[in-house]
Motif scaffolding. Structure first.
Motif, PDB file in Angstrom:
ATOM      1  N   UNK A  15       0.810  -1.215   0.000  1.00 30.72           N
ATOM      2  CA  UNK A  15       0.000   0.000   0.000  1.00 30.72           C
ATOM      3  C   UNK A  15       0.848   1.271   0.000  1.00 30.72           C
ATOM      4  N   UNK A  16       1.935   1.261   0.778  1.00 29.94           N
ATOM      5  CA  UNK A  16       2.837   2.413   0.842  1.00 29.94           C
ATOM      6  C   UNK A  16       4.266   1.903   0.909  1.00 29.94           C
ATOM      7  N   UNK A  17       5.191   2.711   0.437  1.00 28.65           N
ATOM      8  CA  UNK A  17       6.612   2.374   0.560  1.00 28.65           C
ATOM      9  C   UNK A  17       7.243   3.259   1.622  1.00 28.65           C
ATOM     10  N   UNK A  18       8.247   2.735   2.279  1.00 31.04           N
ATOM     11  CA  UNK A  18       8.935   3.504   3.306  1.00 31.04           C
ATOM     12  C   UNK A  18      10.385   3.094   3.407  1.00 31.04           C
ATOM     13  N   UNK A  19      11.277   4.069   3.461  1.00 27.88           N
ATOM     14  CA  UNK A  19      12.715   3.808   3.550  1.00 27.88           C
ATOM     15  C   UNK A  19      13.233   4.160   4.937  1.00 27.88           C
ATOM     16  N   UNK A  20      14.449   3.661   5.233  1.00 30.64           N
ATOM     17  CA  UNK A  20      15.108   4.046   6.483  1.00 30.64           C
ATOM     18  C   UNK A  20      15.464   5.535   6.432  1.00 30.64           C
ATOM     19  N   UNK A  72       5.670   7.154  -6.126  1.00 30.78           N
ATOM     20  CA  UNK A  72       4.484   7.598  -5.379  1.00 30.78           C
ATOM     21  C   UNK A  72       4.657   9.017  -4.837  1.00 30.78           C
ATOM     22  N   UNK A  73       3.547   9.646  -4.547  1.00 27.48           N
ATOM     23  CA  UNK A  73       3.587  11.021  -4.044  1.00 27.48           C
ATOM     24  C   UNK A  73       2.779  11.122  -2.752  1.00 27.48           C
ATOM     25  N   UNK A  74       3.031  12.184  -2.020  1.00 30.81           N
ATOM     26  CA  UNK A  74       2.280  12.443  -0.793  1.00 30.81           C
ATOM     27  C   UNK A  74       2.530  11.395   0.278  1.00 30.81           C
ATOM     28  N   UNK A 124       1.927   8.293   0.230  1.00 27.28           N
ATOM     29  CA  UNK A 124       2.278   6.967  -0.284  1.00 27.28           C
ATOM     30  C   UNK A 124       3.777   6.745  -0.404  1.00 27.28           C
ATOM     31  N   UNK A 125       4.585   7.815  -0.240  1.00 28.25           N
ATOM     32  CA  UNK A 125       6.021   7.667  -0.456  1.00 28.25           C
ATOM     33  C   UNK A 125       6.812   7.621   0.846  1.00 28.25           C
ATOM     34  N   UNK A 126       6.144   7.388   1.969  1.00 20.16           N
ATOM     35  CA  UNK A 126       6.860   7.237   3.224  1.00 20.16           C
ATOM     36  C   UNK A 126       7.364   8.552   3.796  1.00 20.16           C
ATOM     37  N   UNK A 127       8.240   8.440   4.786  1.00 18.27           N
ATOM     38  CA  UNK A 127       8.702   9.618   5.521  1.00 18.27           C
ATOM     39  C   UNK A 127      10.165   9.971   5.269  1.00 18.27           C
ATOM     40  N   UNK A 128      10.890   9.112   4.551  1.00 20.18           N
ATOM     41  CA  UNK A 128      12.309   9.362   4.302  1.00 20.18           C
ATOM     42  C   UNK A 128      12.609   9.264   2.812  1.00 20.18           C
ATOM     43  N   UNK A 129      13.550  10.081   2.310  1.00 16.59           N
ATOM     44  CA  UNK A 129      13.923   9.994   0.892  1.00 16.59           C
ATOM     45  C   UNK A 129      14.776   8.760   0.615  1.00 16.59           C
ATOM     46  N   UNK A 130      14.683   8.273  -0.609  1.00 11.14           N
ATOM     47  CA  UNK A 130      15.487   7.124  -0.992  1.00 11.14           C
ATOM     48  C   UNK A 130      15.018   6.565  -2.320  1.00 11.14           C
ATOM     49  N   UNK A 131      15.760   5.595  -2.835  1.00  6.33           N
ATOM     50  CA  UNK A 131      15.375   4.952  -4.089  1.00  6.33           C
ATOM     51  C   UNK A 131      15.968   3.558  -4.121  1.00  6.33           C
ATOM     52  N   UNK A 132      15.420   2.704  -4.980  1.00  6.70           N
ATOM     53  CA  UNK A 132      15.895   1.334  -5.039  1.00  6.70           C
ATOM     54  C   UNK A 132      15.260   0.574  -6.179  1.00  6.70           C
ATOM     55  N   UNK A 133      15.557  -0.732  -6.242  1.00  3.34           N
ATOM     56  CA  UNK A 133      15.084  -1.541  -7.358  1.00  3.34           C
ATOM     57  C   UNK A 133      14.877  -2.983  -6.936  1.00  3.34           C
ATOM     58  N   UNK A 134      13.980  -3.650  -7.639  1.00  3.20           N
ATOM     59  CA  UNK A 134      13.747  -5.085  -7.480  1.00  3.20           C
ATOM     60  C   UNK A 134      13.595  -5.686  -8.868  1.00  3.20           C
ATOM     61  N   UNK A 135      14.417  -6.681  -9.191  1.00  3.42           N
ATOM     62  CA  UNK A 135      14.348  -7.348 -10.492  1.00  3.42           C
ATOM     63  C   UNK A 135      13.948  -8.801 -10.280  1.00  3.42           C
TER      64      UNK A 135
END
Length: 366
Positions: free
Chosen positions: A148-153, A223-225, A227-238
């Motif tokens: 439902x939402x993503x969240x980073x450390x 995601x925006x607002x 839905x993108x969690x409380x911390x900045x970050x980026x990643x990938x899943x293949x």
């Protein structure tokens, strides 16, 4: 059953729940500057308490000695806030292992960090662990998972929903045909950073993977607002899918922005290399979820099951030892190769393994 130290803490609690055997764990980090249970382990025990009835727990003042008396696996509708020191995957492994054997169906919402470096991501669980549950157990259509939402450390803010109905009957597992890689898919996400970062990751990763197979397709999740969690970050899943339905996957995420910076190209390079290594390892189960298949093999009807795995991870090797201690079950392990060329290339540790075992005929208490 008495154990020493903090290693395999989660495995011991899970197997205690399924076997009904109480455990005592002594000298938990007794020589550390901060002895005793960590915050994420206490949080894990709280989750165990929510999905069971009658669980008894006794911890000494310093938190270095623990006595755990398992209760009955009940299930039901649950919401749990996970500790941000570990990913949701740390807790989701418990849920996926015990959910089919609960008295009632389980519907659980887990909140916290969805992607980090330490634990398998929620994307991996959805892509690789959920199909194992659906292929092996007869409750195939009754298991689902939604991110439902993503969240980073370090602040998290992610949320997932998982549901599974209890299993009434199980049949022997026969997973020996790996097949051929037919397509590669992936999700590249960026949270609270520029959307161009995800596009840069896709461009680099696709350039690497297209050399291996032409059927490559990646999606971008920005995601925006809320839905993108409380911390900045980026990643990938293949995810690599084979002609026989086997799913292998790999993850890579950026470091927390408060520390060392990571570039989009580095993430793409890491996840591409990890995916190709996973394909090289082979086996009909992703290396992160070998223990999941082994616990299902253990708890099945008293019939012979066969599974081909890639080289066993250290976690899986320790898991096998614990299965013998809790359930008294041993598996036959032998090198496996589907062709002579493969056998010549792979030697010793790098060889695939055919795991053969007979289930204990587990029946849950209702």
């Amino acid at each position: 059953m008495i154990f020493e130290g903090c290693s395999s803490f989660r495995t011991r609690i899970i197997l205690s729940l399924l076997s009904g055997k109480p455990v005592k764990i002594r000298n938990i980090r007794s020589r550390d500057n901060e002895p005793g249970l960590k915050e994420f382990e206490v949080n894990f025990l709280r989750l165990v308490d929510k999905i069971t009835n009658g669980t008894s727990l006794d911890v000494n003042e310093t938190g270095t000695d623990l006595y755990f008396q398992p209760g009955l696996l009940i299930g039901g509708s649950i919401s749990h806030e996970c500790c941000k020191l570990r990913g949701i995957g740390y807790y989701l492994e418990l849920i996926i292992m015990v959910a089919p054997y609960c008295k009632k169906g389980i519907q659980i919402t887990l909140k916290g960090v969805t992607n980090n470096e330490k634990d398998p991501s929620v994307d991996s669980f959805k892509a690789a662990a959920l199909p194992i549950l659906q292929r092996i157990l007869l409750a195939a259509t009754d298991a689902s998972m939604e991110i439902k939402k993503r969240g980073m450390e370090p602040e998290g803010g992610g949320e997932i929903y998982f549901s599974c109905e209890p299993v009434k009957y199980t049949k022997p597992i026969q997973l020996t045909d790996f097949g051929k890689i037919k397509k590669i898919r992936g999700t590249f996400f960026s949270l609270r950073v520029s959307p161009t970062i995800a596009n840069r990751m896709v461009e680099k990763a696709k350039a690497n993977m297209i050399k291996y197979i032409p059927d490559v397709y990646f999606t971008v999740d920005h995601p925006k607002g809320k839905l993108c969690g409380k911390s900045p970050g980026f990643g990938a899943n293949i995810v690599a899918l084979t002609t026989t339905g086997v799913t292998l996957c790999a993850d890579s995420v950026s470091l927390p922005f408060s520390g060392q910076r990571t570039t989009a190209e580095e993430i793409a390079e890491n996840v591409s290399s990890a995916t190709l290594e996973e394909i090289w390892r082979g086996g009909c189960v992703d290396s992160s979820f070998q223990s999941l298949v082994l616990i299902y093999m253990t708890l099945r009807q008293k019939d012979v099951s066969h599974v081909v795995l890639g080289p066993l991870s250290p976690y899986t090797i320790q898991f096998l030892r614990h299965l013998k201690e809790f359930f008294g079950i041993s598996f036959k392990l032998e090198p496996y190769s589907d062709n002579k060329e493969d056998e010549e290339l792979r030697q010793g540790y790098d060889s695939k393994i055919l795991v053969t075992g007979v289930g204990i005929g587990y029946s849950k208490l209702v």
